[in-house]
Motif scaffolding. Structure first.
Motif, mmCIF file in Angstrom:
data_model
loop_
_atom_site.group_PDB
_atom_site.id
_atom_site.type_symbol
_atom_site.label_atom_id
_atom_site.label_comp_id
_atom_site.label_asym_id
_atom_site.label_seq_id
_atom_site.Cartn_x
_atom_site.Cartn_y
_atom_site.Cartn_z
ATOM 1 N N GLY A 161 6.206 5.188 -1.605
ATOM 2 C CA GLY A 161 5.008 4.449 -1.992
ATOM 3 C C GLY A 161 3.922 4.610 -0.940
ATOM 4 N N LYS A 162 2.780 3.969 -1.188
ATOM 5 C CA LYS A 162 1.651 4.063 -0.254
ATOM 6 C C LYS A 162 2.057 3.462 1.092
ATOM 7 N N THR A 163 1.908 4.266 2.151
ATOM 8 C CA THR A 163 2.371 3.872 3.480
ATOM 9 C C THR A 163 1.248 3.986 4.499
ATOM 10 N N GLN A 222 -8.572 -0.933 12.688
ATOM 11 C CA GLN A 222 -8.883 -0.459 11.330
ATOM 12 C C GLN A 222 -7.873 -0.970 10.306
ATOM 13 N N ALA A 223 -6.743 -1.480 10.795
ATOM 14 C CA ALA A 223 -5.615 -1.783 9.907
ATOM 15 C C ALA A 223 -5.960 -2.799 8.820
ATOM 16 N N VAL A 269 -4.536 -1.801 5.212
ATOM 17 C CA VAL A 269 -3.216 -2.311 4.841
ATOM 18 C C VAL A 269 -3.156 -2.896 3.426
ATOM 19 N N PRO A 270 -4.201 -3.626 2.947
ATOM 20 C CA PRO A 270 -4.095 -4.159 1.584
ATOM 21 C C PRO A 270 -3.833 -3.049 0.563
ATOM 22 N N GLY A 271 -2.872 -3.283 -0.305
ATOM 23 C CA GLY A 271 -2.522 -2.284 -1.320
ATOM 24 C C GLY A 271 -1.417 -1.341 -0.878
ATOM 25 N N ALA A 272 -1.025 -1.391 0.394
ATOM 26 C CA ALA A 272 0.066 -0.530 0.854
ATOM 27 C C ALA A 272 1.408 -1.114 0.396
ATOM 28 N N ASN A 273 2.335 -0.232 0.098
ATOM 29 C CA ASN A 273 3.702 -0.660 -0.228
ATOM 30 C C ASN A 273 4.518 -0.857 1.050
ATOM 31 N N TYR A 274 4.230 0.005 2.037
ATOM 32 C CA TYR A 274 4.974 -0.037 3.306
ATOM 33 C C TYR A 274 3.993 0.060 4.469
ATOM 34 N N VAL A 275 4.222 -0.788 5.463
ATOM 35 C CA VAL A 275 3.427 -0.747 6.686
ATOM 36 C C VAL A 275 4.404 -0.586 7.849
ATOM 37 N N ILE A 276 4.180 0.449 8.643
ATOM 38 C CA ILE A 276 4.991 0.701 9.833
ATOM 39 C C ILE A 276 4.093 0.415 11.030
ATOM 40 N N ILE A 277 4.558 -0.415 11.947
ATOM 41 C CA ILE A 277 3.740 -0.763 13.116
ATOM 42 C C ILE A 277 4.402 -0.190 14.365
#
Length: 198
Positions: free
Chosen positions: A30-32, A61-62, A66-74
């Protein structure tokens, strides 16, 4: 949205490499977005040299990406204090703690585990020497014996990761078959994380 945070008490244990390759794995699902919160901006630099299959942004910028992302890696700075670590754990679905399989890494990882208490986290053994070395297996056993949740998957040491960083690509996209075996480690890790997140 699922949020994974990659952090640790020691630098040089493959934290940014893990963030980039987990983002590559999840980009197939998904969107990452990979948020590079490390002052060294290793992930941003990696992306600037080539082409990664996901968006990389620094923490300024995050908020926009980030809105709409399926996965966020920090990808975080190394050596957070114990309060920061607890806050990081609260703000994500899983904390991934890369550590090298050496005696100098064992104590910091046990201290990290003590600081985290019941938070949702797993230690990840990285830069593991190849067979016949048993350092990875022994460290995994020591961590488990110390009450630390540990991924079964271990990330093998290879020069391929440095080549991938220089090319600005994930290791799976390098044109060297021998190196691509390292991608299988991150695929197995991603599969394991998917099980944890269920």
């Amino acid at each position: 949205m699922k949020i994974l945070t990659v952090t640790g008490y020691k630098g040089g244990v493959g934290k940014s490499t893990t963030a980039v390759h987990l983002a590559t794995y999840f980009s197939e699902k998904g969107k990452t977005v990979l948020v590079d919160g490390d002052p060294n901006r290793t992930s941003v630099g990696w992306a600037s040299r080539g082409s990664l299959p996901f968006t990389v942004a620094d923490e300024r910028q995050a908020m926009r990406l980030v809105p709409g992302a399926n996965y966020v890696i920090i990808d975080t700075p190394a050596r957070p204090n114990s309060d920061d670590l607890k806050e990081l754990a609260k703000g994500c679905d899983l904390l991934v703690l890369p550590t090298a399989p050496d005696v100098l890494s064992l104590q910091p990882m046990l201290e990290t585990a003590r600081d985290l208490g019941t938070a949702q986290y797993r230690a990840l053994l990285t830069i593991v020497p190849p067979y016949p070395s048993r350092e990875g297996e022994l460290m995994r056993k020591d961590l488990k014996d110390g009450g630390v949740p540990v991924f079964e998957t271990m990330i093998r040491r290879t020069v391929g990761f440095a080549k991938a960083a220089l090319a600005g690509l994930p290791i799976r996209d390098l044109n060297e078959e021998r190196i691509k075996a390292a991608w299988a480690d991150y695929q197995a890790l991603g599969d394991e994380i998917m099980e944890v997140l269920k």
